[in-house]
Design an enzyme around this catalytic site. Structure first.
Site, PDB file in Angstrom:
ATOM      1  N   TYR A   1       2.052  -3.399  18.119  1.00 31.17           N
ATOM      2  CA  TYR A   1       1.611  -4.547  17.325  1.00 31.17           C
ATOM      3  C   TYR A   1       2.307  -5.859  17.690  1.00 31.17           C
ATOM      4  O   TYR A   1       1.663  -6.782  18.174  1.00 31.17           O
ATOM      5  CB  TYR A   1       1.796  -4.249  15.822  1.00 31.17           C
ATOM      6  CG  TYR A   1       1.021  -3.019  15.405  1.00 31.17           C
ATOM      7  CD1 TYR A   1      -0.365  -3.012  15.448  1.00 31.17           C
ATOM      8  CD2 TYR A   1       1.672  -1.849  15.013  1.00 31.17           C
ATOM      9  CE1 TYR A   1      -1.091  -1.878  15.099  1.00 31.17           C
ATOM     10  CE2 TYR A   1       0.953  -0.716  14.657  1.00 31.17           C
ATOM     11  CZ  TYR A   1      -0.426  -0.741  14.710  1.00 31.17           C
ATOM     12  OH  TYR A   1      -1.134   0.381  14.374  1.00 31.17           O
TER      13      TYR A   1
ATOM     14  N   PRO B   1      -8.351  -4.156  11.541  1.00 32.99           N
ATOM     15  CA  PRO B   1      -9.591  -3.495  11.108  1.00 32.99           C
ATOM     16  C   PRO B   1     -10.248  -4.247   9.952  1.00 32.99           C
ATOM     17  O   PRO B   1      -9.578  -4.915   9.160  1.00 32.99           O
ATOM     18  CB  PRO B   1      -9.113  -2.115  10.630  1.00 32.99           C
ATOM     19  CG  PRO B   1      -7.738  -1.951  11.175  1.00 32.99           C
ATOM     20  CD  PRO B   1      -7.168  -3.328  11.268  1.00 32.99           C
TER      21      PRO B   1
ATOM     22  N   HIS C   1      -2.822  -5.097  10.991  1.00 32.91           N
ATOM     23  CA  HIS C   1      -2.505  -3.692  11.173  1.00 32.91           C
ATOM     24  C   HIS C   1      -1.004  -3.356  11.266  1.00 32.91           C
ATOM     25  O   HIS C   1      -0.614  -2.198  11.078  1.00 32.91           O
ATOM     26  CB  HIS C   1      -3.197  -3.229  12.461  1.00 32.91           C
ATOM     27  CG  HIS C   1      -3.628  -1.803  12.460  1.00 32.91           C
ATOM     28  ND1 HIS C   1      -2.949  -0.823  11.796  1.00 32.91           N
ATOM     29  CD2 HIS C   1      -4.668  -1.184  13.061  1.00 32.91           C
ATOM     30  CE1 HIS C   1      -3.560   0.334  11.995  1.00 32.91           C
ATOM     31  NE2 HIS C   1      -4.601   0.142  12.750  1.00 32.91           N
TER      32      HIS C   1
ATOM     33  N   SER D   1     -11.202   6.980  14.712  1.00 34.98           N
ATOM     34  CA  SER D   1     -10.340   7.231  13.561  1.00 34.98           C
ATOM     35  C   SER D   1     -11.169   7.664  12.351  1.00 34.98           C
ATOM     36  O   SER D   1     -12.225   7.103  12.096  1.00 34.98           O
ATOM     37  CB  SER D   1      -9.599   5.940  13.222  1.00 34.98           C
ATOM     38  OG  SER D   1      -8.650   6.194  12.238  1.00 34.98           O
TER      39      SER D   1
HETATM   40  N1  COA Z   1     -13.406  25.742   6.598  1.00 37.34           N
HETATM   41  C1  COA Z   1     -13.711  25.153   5.428  1.00 37.34           C
HETATM   42  N2  COA Z   1     -13.174  23.957   5.064  1.00 37.34           N
HETATM   43  C2  COA Z   1     -12.325  23.343   5.922  1.00 37.34           C
HETATM   44  C3  COA Z   1     -11.992  23.914   7.158  1.00 37.34           C
HETATM   45  C4  COA Z   1     -12.575  25.174   7.488  1.00 37.34           C
HETATM   46  N3  COA Z   1     -12.295  25.778   8.631  1.00 37.34           N
HETATM   47  N4  COA Z   1     -11.132  23.101   7.773  1.00 37.34           N
HETATM   48  C5  COA Z   1     -10.930  22.036   6.967  1.00 37.34           C
HETATM   49  N5  COA Z   1     -11.649  22.199   5.838  1.00 37.34           N
HETATM   50  C6  COA Z   1     -11.691  21.322   4.662  1.00 37.34           C
HETATM   51  C7  COA Z   1     -10.292  20.842   4.280  1.00 37.34           C
HETATM   52  O1  COA Z   1      -9.691  21.751   3.415  1.00 37.34           O
HETATM   53  C8  COA Z   1     -10.590  19.522   3.616  1.00 37.34           C
HETATM   54  O2  COA Z   1     -11.055  19.769   2.315  1.00 37.34           O
HETATM   55  P1  COA Z   1     -11.148  18.626   1.175  1.00 37.34           P
HETATM   56  O3  COA Z   1     -12.383  17.821   1.472  1.00 37.34           O
HETATM   57  O4  COA Z   1     -11.301  19.408  -0.074  1.00 37.34           O
HETATM   58  O5  COA Z   1      -9.882  17.837   1.251  1.00 37.34           O
HETATM   59  C9  COA Z   1     -11.757  18.984   4.397  1.00 37.34           C
HETATM   60  O6  COA Z   1     -12.381  20.122   4.996  1.00 37.34           O
HETATM   61  C10 COA Z   1     -11.384  17.984   5.461  1.00 37.34           C
HETATM   62  O7  COA Z   1     -10.553  18.575   6.445  1.00 37.34           O
HETATM   63  P2  COA Z   1     -10.671  18.160   7.985  1.00 37.34           P
HETATM   64  O8  COA Z   1     -12.026  17.632   8.237  1.00 37.34           O
HETATM   65  O9  COA Z   1     -10.206  19.278   8.826  1.00 37.34           O
HETATM   66  O10 COA Z   1      -9.753  16.907   8.149  1.00 37.34           O
HETATM   67  P3  COA Z   1      -8.437  16.437   7.442  1.00 37.34           P
HETATM   68  O11 COA Z   1      -8.746  15.940   6.078  1.00 37.34           O
HETATM   69  O12 COA Z   1      -7.366  17.457   7.582  1.00 37.34           O
HETATM   70  O13 COA Z   1      -8.111  15.162   8.337  1.00 37.34           O
HETATM   71  C11 COA Z   1      -7.132  13.925  10.100  1.00 37.34           C
HETATM   72  C12 COA Z   1      -7.808  15.230   9.690  1.00 37.34           C
HETATM   73  C13 COA Z   1      -6.782  13.956  11.548  1.00 37.34           C
HETATM   74  C14 COA Z   1      -8.088  12.750   9.867  1.00 37.34           C
HETATM   75  C15 COA Z   1      -5.863  13.769   9.202  1.00 37.34           C
HETATM   76  O14 COA Z   1      -4.981  14.813   9.462  1.00 37.34           O
HETATM   77  C16 COA Z   1      -5.097  12.497   9.463  1.00 37.34           C
HETATM   78  O15 COA Z   1      -4.160  12.490  10.237  1.00 37.34           O
HETATM   79  N6  COA Z   1      -5.471  11.399   8.808  1.00 37.34           N
HETATM   80  C17 COA Z   1      -4.873  10.095   8.985  1.00 37.34           C
HETATM   81  C18 COA Z   1      -5.598   9.338  10.048  1.00 37.34           C
HETATM   82  C19 COA Z   1      -5.254   7.892  10.025  1.00 37.34           C
HETATM   83  O16 COA Z   1      -4.134   7.494   9.815  1.00 37.34           O
HETATM   84  N7  COA Z   1      -6.279   7.080  10.238  1.00 37.34           N
HETATM   85  C20 COA Z   1      -6.183   5.660  10.132  1.00 37.34           C
HETATM   86  C21 COA Z   1      -5.794   4.969  11.356  1.00 37.34           C
HETATM   87  S1  COA Z   1      -5.872   3.218  11.067  1.00 37.34           S
END
Ligand code: COA
Length: 626
Positions: free
Chosen positions: A107, A120, A343, A554
């Site tokens: 940044y 963003p 950001h 993202s």
């Molecule tokens: N079967 C059934 N459900 C599942 C599953 C499976 N195999 N795998 C995951 N799920 C469910 C999870 O339990 C979760 O349930 P919820 O909706 O009740 O919370 C949901 O599906 C979403 O999980 P998933 O899609 O795997 O993603 P996540 O929420 O773990 O997110 C990332 C993944 C990478 C986005 C997250 O770990 C992260 O790092 N987020 C931050 C990103 C960030 O900072 N972005 C901004 C940048 S400016």
């Protein structure tokens, strides 16, 4: 972005501390202290993962050459081992071995304009007002909602967030209000004013390019109610009806070196300096925008995205911003609204939590009408526009105009299904979407590309992000198989499941601090700090390919039906952001018009088809029967 080290120390103004150095106390401190420290992964593990990640995106010859360089790098007693030891020492001595480095390289030393390249934007659901009264009422309620959220920050009662069952670092929440970036000749600073002796009690309101300081607390410390804020906004509106003002705020959209030069000229004048200081110290900015030009219905969403991201240019609303300000809400007369944020202070998720809170708050009916106490006229922030500054403004307008012309942005509501479908198939929704993106890209280009997805490192104290590399050998094998008529459907399903599982496994490693991207960056920065010559693995073609993220993506999930967006990080790339709901997914896709090979609408259509094809594949063969 990760090059060009800065040796000179840039001092923040006066008594203020850059936010990463701030001391905190109380409940928040206790939580922060309980978080684990970001580990330095083992060298060999990161290098093995690096080689694996290269396989789908470089040629066999390039890979063989890199393998040799990696082996030389990790020989016992060699440069890799020395740098690794240096990193481990740094980790022992600091709160987070990465966070200061990351703040600077990603940044503060990044010199491209914040607009499109770094900050963003976010689009909120269109509000159902079509006039000035509605605009000001909604803006007032929104301001009240932010102050309600701020109260939780101030008294440290924000609930701790969890990811994968682990508590998260909450530090970013304490950086998004009352803070501002400031330009410097080689490196910017970001200053947080919330922990100074007299924290700010005002916000900045901009209308017709004119800035106002609006006090939002009474002398007894209670916040103004939305009725009271509304009256103040009306006063501001009525005293800023002239539309011929210089758009001084547009200076903040310029290349950082140009802006730093113009900034020094601007603040030589005492009146200007005080006005700038007031904006920088304010809690956040509320931009009351002029209506956008009317566009065809199908263009509306993409048009608003541009409006939020860059303001539409000099003649429209770009002068109604101070892009250095960490948080700027935007409310236009036609009901379109959203925000743009700087950001350096935070990733999307804390901003989204605030937005979710505020949007819920705006739905609450007014319980009691607040007494109409006489309130002082908000202070107009004046600017003396010297000829030199006028020239800088003209240049900034021109540059921004060119950047806006070059931006190709599409918003797509994928309404066929949301995360419930992959879940019903026992697949991770995020991984499913990322694999669909790989398929969409492969169908257009016939090869995979370096793909970046942000992973949160907030399980660790002061954690920011690492990279999930979504192009894996598993995803490449699947996308090739998907359109191969010689493959059986059952085989394709199996490959799809493997690709999704490989992505989810990468995600799990990344959020545990075991991805390799930030580790390699750390080794590179350690080499610069130790003044050793740059190791060959960083001068290699494969490394350049790996860092050229044609797909920068993202997930930013929200309860509010909204979506974030940002520009591509390379000239021939795409920026893709998504908010998966239970039954639909909001996507944004950006590209540059100057690149003949990219087209945001084309990728969006390909992505829609990829998602539908993947569902059809799975539905044709229910997984339980395999
Ligand atoms: N079967 C059934 N459900 C599942 C599953 C499976 N195999 N795998 C995951 N799920 C469910 C999870 O339990 C979760 O349930 P919820 O909706 O009740 O919370 C949901 O599906 C979403 O999980 P998933 O899609 O795997 O993603 P996540 O929420 O773990 O997110 C990332 C993944 C990478 C986005 C997250 O770990 C992260 O790092 N987020 C931050 C990103 C960030 O900072 N972005 C901004 C940048 S400016």
């Amino acid at each position: 972005m990760e090059d060009g080290q800065q040796k000179e120390k840039v001092k923040p103004p006066g008594f203020l501390k850059p936010f990463s150095l701030m001391k905190v106390s109380g409940r928040f401190k206790a939580h922060q202290d309980s978080l684990p420290r970001l580990p330095v992964p083992p060298l060999q593990q990161s290098l093995d993962h690096y080689l694996k990640a290269l396989q789908p995106i470089v040629s066999e010859e390039e890979w063989a050459q890199t393998k040799q360089l990696v082996e030389e790098f990790q020989t016992s007693g060699g440069v890799g081992e020395r740098l690794q030891k240096g990193l481990e020492r740094r980790a022992k001595k600091s709160e987070n071995w990465l966070s200061e480095w990351w703040l600077k390289t990603a940044y503060l030393q990044y010199r491209q304009p914040l607009v499109i390249h770094s900050s963003p934007g976010l689009m909120l659901p269109k509000q159902d007002f079509m006039d000035l009264q509605g605009q000001l009422r909604f803006a007032a309620k929104l301001i009240e909602g932010v102050l309600d959220f701020k109260a939780m920050i101030d008294n440290e009662t924000l609930p701790v967030e969890y990811l994968g069952g682990k508590p998260l670092c909450m530090n970013q929440y304490y950086q998004i209000l009352s803070s501002c970036r400031m330009p410097g000749p080689k490196q910017d600073t970001v200053v947080n004013f919330s922990k100074v002796k007299k924290p700010p009690l005002h916000i900045t309101v901009v209308h017709n390019f004119q800035f106002f300081e609006l006090d939002v607390y009474h002398s007894d410390g209670t916040p103004l109610t939305s009725d009271q804020i509304f009256v103040q906004l009306e006063k501001i509106w009525n005293s800023s009806l002239q539309t011929n003002k210089e758009p001084v705020g547009i200076l903040t959209s310029n290349h950082r070196n140009s802006w730093a030069k113009a900034y020094n000229t601007l603040i030589k004048d005492k009146v200007n300096r005080e006005s700038v200081r007031s904006i920088q110290q304010s809690i956040f900015t509320m931009c009351l925008d002029a209506p956008m030009p009317r566009v065809a219905k199908e263009e509306y969403l993409s048009h608003v995205a541009g409006q939020m991201l860059h303001g539409g240019g000099g003649p429209l609303n770009s002068g109604n911003r101070w892009f250095d300000k960490t948080l700027q809400f935007i409310v236009a007369e036609d009901g379109s609204c959203g925000l743009v944020y700087e950001h350096a202070a935070a990733e999307g998720p804390p901003i989204i939590s605030l937005v979710d809170h505020v949007m819920e708050f705006t739905k609450k009916p007014e319980s009691v009408r607040s007494p109409m106490v006489p309130l002082p006229m908000p202070r107009k922030l004046r600017f003396n526009i010297m000829p030199e500054i006028k020239k800088d403004i003209e240049k900034a307008k021109q540059n921004l105009g060119i950047m806006i012309q070059d931006l190709d942005i599409r918003l797509m509501v994928f309404h066929h299904f949301g995360k419930d479908f992959p879940k019903s198939q026992k697949l991770s929704p995020d991984a499913f979407i990322q694999v669909a993106l790989q398929l969409a890209y492969y169908r257009i280009y016939g090869h995979a590309c370096a793909t970046y997805e942000s992973a949160s490192l907030r399980m660790y104290h002061l954690g920011r992000t690492d990279t999930i590399r979504s192009a894996t050998m598993e995803s490449l094998v699947f996308v090739k198989a998907m359109d191969d008529s010689s493959m059986l459907e059952n085989q394709k399903i199996e490959l799809l499941r493997r690709a999704v599982q490989a992505h989810r496994a990468y995600t799990d490693r990344a959020i545990r601090g075991e991805a390799f991207d930030r580790h390699l960056l750390g080794l590179k920065l350690q080499a610069i700090e130790d003044l050793v010559s740059m190791p060959d693995i960083f001068m290699d073609t494969s490394y350049a390919i790996a860092m050229h993220f044609n797909l920068s993506t993202s997930q930013v999930p929200a309860k509010t039906d909204c979506v974030m967006f940002f520009g591509p990080v390379v000239p021939d790339g795409y920026g893709v952001c998504y908010n998966p709901g239970a039954a639909h997914i909001n996507f944004s896709v950006s590209a540059y018009n100057s690149c003949a090979e990219t087209n945001a609408a084309h990728l969006a259509r390909s992505l829609e088809k990829a998602l539908l094809d993947m569902r059809a594949l799975l539905q044709g063969h229910p997984w339980a029967k395999l």
